[in-house]
Motif scaffolding. Structure first.
Motif, PDB file in Angstrom:
ATOM      1  N   GLU A   1      69.746 100.858   3.962  1.00 31.40           N
ATOM      2  CA  GLU A   1      68.859  99.704   4.087  1.00 31.40           C
ATOM      3  C   GLU A   1      67.555  99.926   3.348  1.00 31.40           C
ATOM      4  OE1 GLU A   1      67.671  98.565   8.035  1.00 31.40           O
ATOM      5  OE2 GLU A   1      66.333  97.069   7.191  1.00 31.40           O
ATOM      6  N   ILE A   2      67.105  98.901   2.634  1.00 30.53           N
ATOM      7  CA  ILE A   2      65.830  98.970   1.932  1.00 30.53           C
ATOM      8  C   ILE A   2      64.825  98.161   2.738  1.00 30.53           C
ATOM      9  CG2 ILE A   2      64.675  98.600  -0.264  1.00 30.53           C
ATOM     10  CD1 ILE A   2      67.686  98.620  -1.365  1.00 30.53           C
TER      11      ILE A   2
ATOM     12  N   TYR B   1      62.286  95.539   1.238  1.00 30.21           N
ATOM     13  CA  TYR B   1      62.813  94.236   0.838  1.00 30.21           C
ATOM     14  C   TYR B   1      63.270  93.402   2.030  1.00 30.21           C
ATOM     15  CZ  TYR B   1      62.493  95.434  -4.078  1.00 30.21           C
ATOM     16  OH  TYR B   1      62.029  95.760  -5.313  1.00 30.21           O
ATOM     17  N   THR B   2      63.745  94.086   3.071  1.00 32.63           N
ATOM     18  CA  THR B   2      64.090  93.352   4.293  1.00 32.63           C
ATOM     19  C   THR B   2      62.858  92.632   4.807  1.00 32.63           C
ATOM     20  OG1 THR B   2      65.713  95.042   4.846  1.00 32.63           O
ATOM     21  CG2 THR B   2      65.080  93.568   6.596  1.00 32.63           C
TER      22      THR B   2
ATOM     23  N   LEU C   1      61.857  89.615   2.585  1.00 34.93           N
ATOM     24  CA  LEU C   1      62.641  88.409   2.816  1.00 34.93           C
ATOM     25  C   LEU C   1      62.325  87.778   4.167  1.00 34.93           C
ATOM     26  CD1 LEU C   1      65.777  89.648   1.048  1.00 34.93           C
ATOM     27  CD2 LEU C   1      64.691  87.482   0.603  1.00 34.93           C
ATOM     28  N   GLU C   2      62.006  88.651   5.127  1.00 41.97           N
ATOM     29  CA  GLU C   2      61.599  88.155   6.442  1.00 41.97           C
ATOM     30  C   GLU C   2      60.330  87.312   6.315  1.00 41.97           C
ATOM     31  OE1 GLU C   2      63.043  90.201   9.384  1.00 41.97           O
ATOM     32  OE2 GLU C   2      62.541  88.392  10.515  1.00 41.97           O
TER      33      GLU C   2
ATOM     34  N   ARG D   1      61.008  84.050   4.554  1.00 45.41           N
ATOM     35  CA  ARG D   1      61.704  83.111   5.402  1.00 45.41           C
ATOM     36  C   ARG D   1      60.741  82.444   6.374  1.00 45.41           C
ATOM     37  NH1 ARG D   1      65.799  86.468   5.826  1.00 45.41           N
ATOM     38  NH2 ARG D   1      65.211  87.196   7.880  1.00 45.41           N
TER      39      ARG D   1
ATOM     40  N   TYR E   1      69.199  77.728   5.191  1.00 51.84           N
ATOM     41  CA  TYR E   1      68.404  78.615   4.341  1.00 51.84           C
ATOM     42  C   TYR E   1      69.165  78.894   3.062  1.00 51.84           C
ATOM     43  CZ  TYR E   1      65.330  79.784   8.241  1.00 51.84           C
ATOM     44  OH  TYR E   1      64.431  79.737   9.260  1.00 51.84           O
ATOM     45  N   ALA E   2      68.440  78.975   1.966  1.00 55.20           N
ATOM     46  CA  ALA E   2      69.063  79.393   0.714  1.00 55.20           C
ATOM     47  C   ALA E   2      68.143  80.421   0.066  1.00 55.20           C
ATOM     48  CB  ALA E   2      69.261  78.202  -0.203  1.00 55.20           C
ATOM     49  N   THR E   3      68.718  81.523  -0.367  1.00 60.33           N
ATOM     50  CA  THR E   3      67.930  82.590  -0.991  1.00 60.33           C
ATOM     51  C   THR E   3      68.391  82.752  -2.422  1.00 60.33           C
ATOM     52  OG1 THR E   3      68.115  83.696   1.150  1.00 60.33           O
ATOM     53  CG2 THR E   3      67.128  84.946  -0.636  1.00 60.33           C
TER      54      THR E   3
ATOM     55  N   ALA F   1      67.456  85.117  -6.101  1.00 62.02           N
ATOM     56  CA  ALA F   1      66.648  86.164  -6.729  1.00 62.02           C
ATOM     57  C   ALA F   1      66.132  85.641  -8.065  1.00 62.02           C
ATOM     58  CB  ALA F   1      67.489  87.403  -6.929  1.00 62.02           C
TER      59      ALA F   1
ATOM     60  N   ALA G   1      61.849  87.180  -4.627  1.00 55.42           N
ATOM     61  CA  ALA G   1      62.933  86.339  -4.141  1.00 55.42           C
ATOM     62  C   ALA G   1      62.391  84.997  -3.693  1.00 55.42           C
ATOM     63  CB  ALA G   1      63.655  87.024  -2.984  1.00 55.42           C
TER      64      ALA G   1
ATOM     65  N   VAL H   1      68.491  93.930   3.860  1.00 56.35           N
ATOM     66  CA  VAL H   1      68.761  94.203   2.449  1.00 56.35           C
ATOM     67  C   VAL H   1      69.359  95.595   2.364  1.00 56.35           C
ATOM     68  CG1 VAL H   1      67.770  94.478   0.155  1.00 56.35           C
ATOM     69  CG2 VAL H   1      66.867  92.740   1.669  1.00 56.35           C
ATOM     70  N   VAL H   2      70.576  95.699   1.872  1.00 55.22           N
ATOM     71  CA  VAL H   2      71.181  97.016   1.710  1.00 55.22           C
ATOM     72  C   VAL H   2      71.427  97.300   0.241  1.00 55.22           C
ATOM     73  CG1 VAL H   2      72.259  97.546   3.918  1.00 55.22           C
ATOM     74  CG2 VAL H   2      73.370  95.966   2.370  1.00 55.22           C
ATOM     75  N   GLY H   3      71.227  98.549  -0.125  1.00 57.90           N
ATOM     76  CA  GLY H   3      71.486  98.958  -1.490  1.00 57.90           C
ATOM     77  C   GLY H   3      72.688  99.871  -1.507  1.00 57.90           C
TER      78      GLY H   3
ATOM     79  N   GLU I   1      74.836  84.356   5.046  1.00 59.86           N
ATOM     80  CA  GLU I   1      74.565  84.076   3.644  1.00 59.86           C
ATOM     81  C   GLU I   1      74.372  85.397   2.903  1.00 59.86           C
ATOM     82  OE1 GLU I   1      71.217  81.271   1.673  1.00 59.86           O
ATOM     83  OE2 GLU I   1      70.704  83.296   2.263  1.00 59.86           O
TER      84      GLU I   1
ATOM     85  N   VAL J   1      73.396  87.220  -0.782  1.00 62.75           N
ATOM     86  CA  VAL J   1      72.809  87.015  -2.102  1.00 62.75           C
ATOM     87  C   VAL J   1      72.605  88.366  -2.780  1.00 62.75           C
ATOM     88  CG1 VAL J   1      70.793  86.171  -3.351  1.00 62.75           C
ATOM     89  CG2 VAL J   1      71.618  84.909  -1.394  1.00 62.75           C
TER      90      VAL J   1
ATOM     91  N   LEU K   1      70.568  90.677  -5.128  1.00 58.31           N
ATOM     92  CA  LEU K   1      69.160  90.608  -5.517  1.00 58.31           C
ATOM     93  C   LEU K   1      68.885  91.113  -6.929  1.00 58.31           C
ATOM     94  CD1 LEU K   1      67.064  91.552  -2.377  1.00 58.31           C
ATOM     95  CD2 LEU K   1      67.502  89.328  -3.347  1.00 58.31           C
TER      96      LEU K   1
ATOM     97  N   LEU L   1      71.792  87.393   5.240  1.00 57.52           N
ATOM     98  CA  LEU L   1      71.051  86.678   6.272  1.00 57.52           C
ATOM     99  C   LEU L   1      72.040  86.052   7.247  1.00 57.52           C
ATOM    100  CD1 LEU L   1      68.553  85.103   7.416  1.00 57.52           C
ATOM    101  CD2 LEU L   1      68.991  83.403   5.680  1.00 57.52           C
TER     102      LEU L   1
ATOM    103  N   TYR M   1      72.131  83.478  10.610  1.00 55.86           N
ATOM    104  CA  TYR M   1      71.311  82.616  11.451  1.00 55.86           C
ATOM    105  C   TYR M   1      72.158  81.627  12.233  1.00 55.86           C
ATOM    106  CZ  TYR M   1      71.570  79.300   7.510  1.00 55.86           C
ATOM    107  OH  TYR M   1      72.003  78.475   6.505  1.00 55.86           O
TER     108      TYR M   1
END
Lengths: 111, 150
Positions: free
Chosen positions: A46-47, A50-51, A54-55, A58, A82-84, A86, A92, B65-67, B122, B124, B126, B140, B142
């Protein structure tokens, strides 16, 4: 303000539709965080930087959407999506949209 | 020659560190999934059982977010030549989805909700347009958390 992603606010009646409301935001973290995220990415997992990014995006997009709904004097936003996407590396866009509606006054609670 | 040593060295380091991180992450996910197992939270339907019995409804959302590590990226690149399941990427997406769902469910738990309706997931990527870095995925989850009148 009620937010739901279904077609109603359960227990309440929709009296009028105010129209579609939306909010979007593009956010980025400072270069230091980007560098650390890049380093973290090397090992996977997990990064968190960036989490977090995005939080925040949002929340910001949701707030903007809610502000629009307030301007329309709506009581709730239904069918929120929601739509994300990059844009570039480290930035983002988050887009939140839904239908602003008015609700009746009384909470229907006949059990 | 030095370049080769650096590449092979970082591949070996990434293999061990990445595997360690992934193993710990899976352990953590499994522990939390077991803890939430008996609480029926996620529903993909839009309908409440009885709208009149609903006390409150709130939008809950959680993202992660995972890499994927450099070793996986390298292996996936090789695998891509021959085709087939790219299992290196599969675990990354699996971890991300389960983590996002778990976080959403934990939010619902904090709200003392009974069910999360219309759950959406969802995904995406990045890294636009295949930049040279190894991919990061934003996931994400929800839905609408519903609390019934007791």
């Amino acid at each position: 303000m009620f937010l739901t992603n279904i077609e109603s606010v359960p227990g309440r009646k929709i009296t009028a539709v105010c129209g579609m409301v939306s909010g979007s935001t593009v956010r980025a973290k400072h270069a230091g965080k980007d560098f650390l995220a890049g380093f973290k990415n090397f090992f996977g997992g997990e990064i968190k930087g960036y989490t977090e990014l995005l939080e925040e995006s949002r929340n910001e997009a949701t707030q903007r959407m809610v502000r629009q709904a307030h301007a329309l004097k709506a009581d709730a936003i239904i069918n929120v999506r929601y739509a994300t996407s990059a844009i570039t590396v480290g930035a983002a866009e988050v887009y939140a949209y839904g239908t602003a509606v008015k609700l009746d006054e009384v909470v229907a609670k006949q059990v | 020659m030095l370049d080769l040593i650096i590449i092979v060295g970082s591949l070996i380091i990434c293999y061990f560190v990445g595997n360690h991180i992934e193993k710990n992450h899976y352990k953590d996910i499994q522990r939390r999934e077991v803890a939430l197992f008996k609480k029926r939270f996620v529903s993909f339907s839009k309908n409440t059982v009885n709208p009149a019995k609903v006390e409150s409804s709130t939008l809950v959302s959680a993202g992660v977010v995972v890499g994927c590590d450099y070793f996986k990226f390298f292996v996936a690149g090789l695998k891509n030549i021959f085709g087939g399941n790219v299992s290196a990427y599969e675990t990354v997406l699996d971890r991300g989805r389960r983590e996002a769902l778990l976080r959403m469910r934990e939010q619902a738990l904090a709200l003392k909700a009974d069910v999360v309706l219309n759950t959406k997931i969802e995904t995406v990527i990045l890294d636009p347009l295949g930049t040279s870095q190894n991919p990061k995925v934003s996931i994400l989850a929800y839905g609408t958390a519903i609390k019934y009148v007791k």
